[in-house]
Design an enzyme around this catalytic site. Structure first.
Site, PDB file in Angstrom:
ATOM      1  N   ARG A 114       0.815  -1.206   0.000  1.00 54.24           N
ATOM      2  CA  ARG A 114       0.000   0.000   0.000  1.00 54.24           C
ATOM      3  C   ARG A 114       0.854   1.263   0.000  1.00 54.24           C
ATOM      4  NH1 ARG A 114      -3.879   0.631  -2.443  1.00 54.24           N
ATOM      5  NH2 ARG A 114      -2.679   2.342  -3.259  1.00 54.24           N
TER       6      ARG A 114
ATOM      7  N   LYS B 264       4.581  39.625  -3.509  1.00 55.60           N
ATOM      8  CA  LYS B 264       3.186  39.420  -3.876  1.00 55.60           C
ATOM      9  C   LYS B 264       2.337  40.619  -3.442  1.00 55.60           C
ATOM     10  CE  LYS B 264       1.572  35.205  -3.681  1.00 55.60           C
ATOM     11  NZ  LYS B 264       1.587  34.854  -5.130  1.00 55.60           N
TER      12      LYS B 264
ATOM     13  N   ASP C 114      -0.609  38.307 -13.162  1.00 61.84           N
ATOM     14  CA  ASP C 114      -1.614  37.520 -12.458  1.00 61.84           C
ATOM     15  C   ASP C 114      -3.007  37.706 -13.048  1.00 61.84           C
ATOM     16  OD1 ASP C 114      -2.452  35.765 -10.382  1.00 61.84           O
ATOM     17  OD2 ASP C 114      -3.169  37.477  -9.231  1.00 61.84           O
TER      18      ASP C 114
ATOM     19  N   LYS D 157       2.048  25.387  -3.963  1.00 61.95           N
ATOM     20  CA  LYS D 157       0.772  24.797  -3.535  1.00 61.95           C
ATOM     21  C   LYS D 157       0.896  23.274  -3.544  1.00 61.95           C
ATOM     22  CE  LYS D 157      -1.745  28.789  -5.288  1.00 61.95           C
ATOM     23  NZ  LYS D 157      -2.718  29.301  -6.289  1.00 61.95           N
TER      24      LYS D 157
ATOM     25  N   GLU E 120       4.764  40.190  -8.339  1.00 64.61           N
ATOM     26  CA  GLU E 120       3.428  39.915  -8.882  1.00 64.61           C
ATOM     27  C   GLU E 120       2.756  41.227  -9.275  1.00 64.61           C
ATOM     28  OE1 GLU E 120       0.386  36.974  -7.050  1.00 64.61           O
ATOM     29  OE2 GLU E 120      -0.152  38.955  -6.254  1.00 64.61           O
TER      30      GLU E 120
END
Length: 279
Positions: free
Chosen positions: A97, A164, A218, A132, A197
């Site tokens: 597994r 950002k 973006d 992410k 960004e």
């Protein structure tokens, strides 16, 4: 991949699964029983994770004979073999597994990445992943992206500066937050790439003028991106991101951007169907 880190990752996964012992296999299977297992694809896929699967089997029993029948990065049709495992039946069952979890998850990422990669073939755009990722799996998931034809963006917060929107919002009292952010980052980290960004064409052009190495565009439409590419004149490298799908990535790539980053490569990839069958 870092071999020592991978081995430790596999050991933790096995400990999580096996705990105090494989109650079912130990109760049912004689200790001297031997088996021959074949790991096969049950759908078309791009392979990733074979070294981790092999490590899982060998952590339980180093004497198991492992024969790789494919390589990470291979694209297989349904029904094709990935690996053969021969030896102690209990050991194969106890590690099955965990080995399959690595193969199914990482091959799922490689498979989705390869689909995006194929969509932009023939353009200059490079396909990038993001941060992410599943906590604790970043190194592995970014490895899978690379096996699928993608490229790794920064590994974490330490190896590249990415300014950002919230960083800029925190500098709202500065007369020119974009230039201030780039200058501060350059002074503090002169050896790191500086990316920023941009949410609007005006921000993008300001970042280019301020000397950003890379400007992230973006959630911009292809026609807007194309105008920024022309205005840029190769001063900064340009990355498109946000809302990228298999349906629209080709159009984005054809604008002339250098990079396209896709968070879905790691946060939305479905596990593929891979099984181990005793022969």
């Amino acid at each position: 991949m870092d071999q020592a880190a991978c081995c430790e990752h596999v050991r933790r996964a096995l400990a999580e699964d096996i705990g105090q012992g494989d109650a079912t296999s130990n109760a049912l299977i004689p200790s001297d029983a031997l088996s021959n297992g074949l790991i096969v694809s049950r759908q078309p896929l791009t392979v990733a994770g074979l070294p981790l699967a092999q490590t899982a089997f060998h952590e339980i029993c180093p004497k198991l004979k492992i024969t790789s029948l494919s390589m990470d990065g291979d694209t297989l049709e349904s029904g094709k073999p990935l690996m053969q495992v021969e030896g102690a039946t209990r050991a194969i069952l106890s590690s099955e597994r965990t080995a399959l979890n690595y193969l199914q998850r990482l091959s799922g990422i490689a498979t989705l990445t390869n689909r995006f990669f194929q969509e932009i073939a023939g353009t200059k755009a490079r396909l990038l992943d993001t941060r992410k990722t599943t906590p604790g799996w970043r190194m592995l998931e970014k490895y899978a992206v690379a096996r699928g034809g993608g490229h790794n963006h920064r590994m974490g917060l330490h190896d590249m500066v990415l300014i950002k929107d919230n960083h800029l919002a925190a500098l709202h009292n500065e007369p020119n937050p974009i230039a201030t952010a780039i200058n501060r980052a350059r002074n503090e980290h002169p050896k790191l790439k500086i990316e920023i960004e941009a949410d609007t064409p005006e921000q993008a052009l300001a970042a280019i003028e301020a000397g950003a190495d890379i400007v992230l565009l973006d959630n911009m439409k292809p026609d807007v991106i194309r105008k920024i590419v022309r205005a840029n004149g190769r001063r900064s490298r340009l990355e498109a991101s946000g809302g990228v799908t298999l349906d629209n990535i080709r159009g984005i790539a054809e604008t002339g951007v250098d990079f396209i980053s896709v968070g879905a490569l790691t946060h939305s990839a479905a596990a593929v169907d891979i099984a181990l069958d005793f022969q």
